[in-house]
Design an enzyme around this catalytic site. Structure first.
Site, PDB file in Angstrom:
ATOM      1  N   SER A  46       0.851  -1.188   0.000  1.00  0.00           N
ATOM      2  CA  SER A  46       0.000   0.000   0.000  1.00  0.00           C
ATOM      3  C   SER A  46       0.883   1.233   0.000  1.00  0.00           C
ATOM      4  CB  SER A  46      -0.900   0.010   1.240  1.00  0.00           C
ATOM      5  OG  SER A  46      -1.525   1.270   1.416  1.00  0.00           O
ATOM      6  N   TYR A 106      -1.370  -0.575  10.409  1.00  0.00           N
ATOM      7  CA  TYR A 106      -1.518  -0.915   8.997  1.00  0.00           C
ATOM      8  C   TYR A 106      -0.305  -0.441   8.205  1.00  0.00           C
ATOM      9  CZ  TYR A 106      -3.686  -1.154   4.338  1.00  0.00           C
ATOM     10  OH  TYR A 106      -3.972  -1.433   3.020  1.00  0.00           O
TER      11      TYR A 106
END
Length: 261
Positions: free
Chosen positions: A151, A164
């Site tokens: 990501s 995350y």
């Protein structure tokens, strides 16, 4: 083999075998669809039995190209079970797509130890364990590719939460390390770093119109990405056409990660 045949083979996945995690929704499902359309045999792993069977039935169309299993890859024993399935089914593996991932959006001080452990196990440890355990199968194929779905949260600070971001950054570093360690076995490892893509997980956040506007304001292309736009990059990284690319992280982000003032 003539030039046309070589070119066709270079841009094809015919005869390749692929294990795809988190394959029943969003990016994982789009990658599965793309791989099958290019001739690959795929083995899909997902947590929801109904979703898994739906995808297998849709993509398989009574063919032998699509199979799968239900597994929660946050659990070490279920990661081992998935690898054992591949060993029994094919005995080797050409492509591993580490796509499974999730998020819990909180301030750093508000996470519980259990939530942190769950995110690390799901997003990072699953990819690490599957890569290690699939190594003999990948090496045996003689021409393998691991594709890690990271990501842009692993590249820069976002509002997605520190845990995350940490897991996605670690996945990018894992990509670099394994690319160097396993390059001599002709195993290539690359990562894809998407920005906001139209997936069920992202759309939960983007339904807030003010937040959506702030996202688009920071995206030069002024739109959210499509799952197909990530899947096509994954397909390229799995193909012989990308045979000298390894250790790289490619942002699929509409220009977000390079947008300055």
């Amino acid at each position: 083999m003539n030039k046309t045949d070589k070119s066709t083979q270079k841009w094809s996945l015919t005869g390749k075998t692929a294990l795809i995690t988190g394959a029943t929704k969003g990016i994982g499902r789009a990658i599965a669809e793309e791989f099958v359309s290019l001739g690959a045999s795929v083995y899909l792993v997902g947590r929801n039995p109904l979703n898994l069977h739906e995808v297998i039935n849709q993509l398989g169309n009574n063919s032998d190209l699509v199979d799968g299993m239900v597994a929660d890859l946050s659990l070490p024993q279920e990661r081992k079970a998935a690898v054992n399935k591949i060993m029994d089914k094919w005995g080797e593996l050409n492509i591993l797509v580490n796509n499974v991932g999730t998020n819990i959006r909180k301030k750093t001080i508000d996470y519980t130890d259990e939530e942190i452990e769950f995110l690390f196990q799901t997003n990072l440890k699953s990819a690490y364990d599957l890569s290690r355990n699939c190594y003999p199968l990948l090496a045996k194929s003689g021409n393998a590719s691991i594709i890690n779905i990271s990501s842009v949260a692993g590249i820069t600070s976002l509002k997605t939460g520190s845990v995350y971001g940490m897991t996605k950054a670690a996945m990018i570093q894992m990509t670099k390390n394994l690319a160097c360690e396993w390059g001599a076995e002709n195993i290539r490892i690359n990562a894809i770093a998407p920005w906001y893509i139209e997936t069920p997980l992202a759309l939960q956040v983007l339904k807030d119109l003010d937040y959506l506007k702030s996202v688009l304001d920071r995206t030069p292309m002024k739109r959210i990405g499509l799952v197909e736009e990530v899947a096509s990059v994954a397909a390229f990284l799995a193909m012989p056409a990308s045979s000298y690319i390894t250790g790289q992280t490619l942002a699929v982000d509409g220009g977000f990660s390079i947008y300055g003032f």
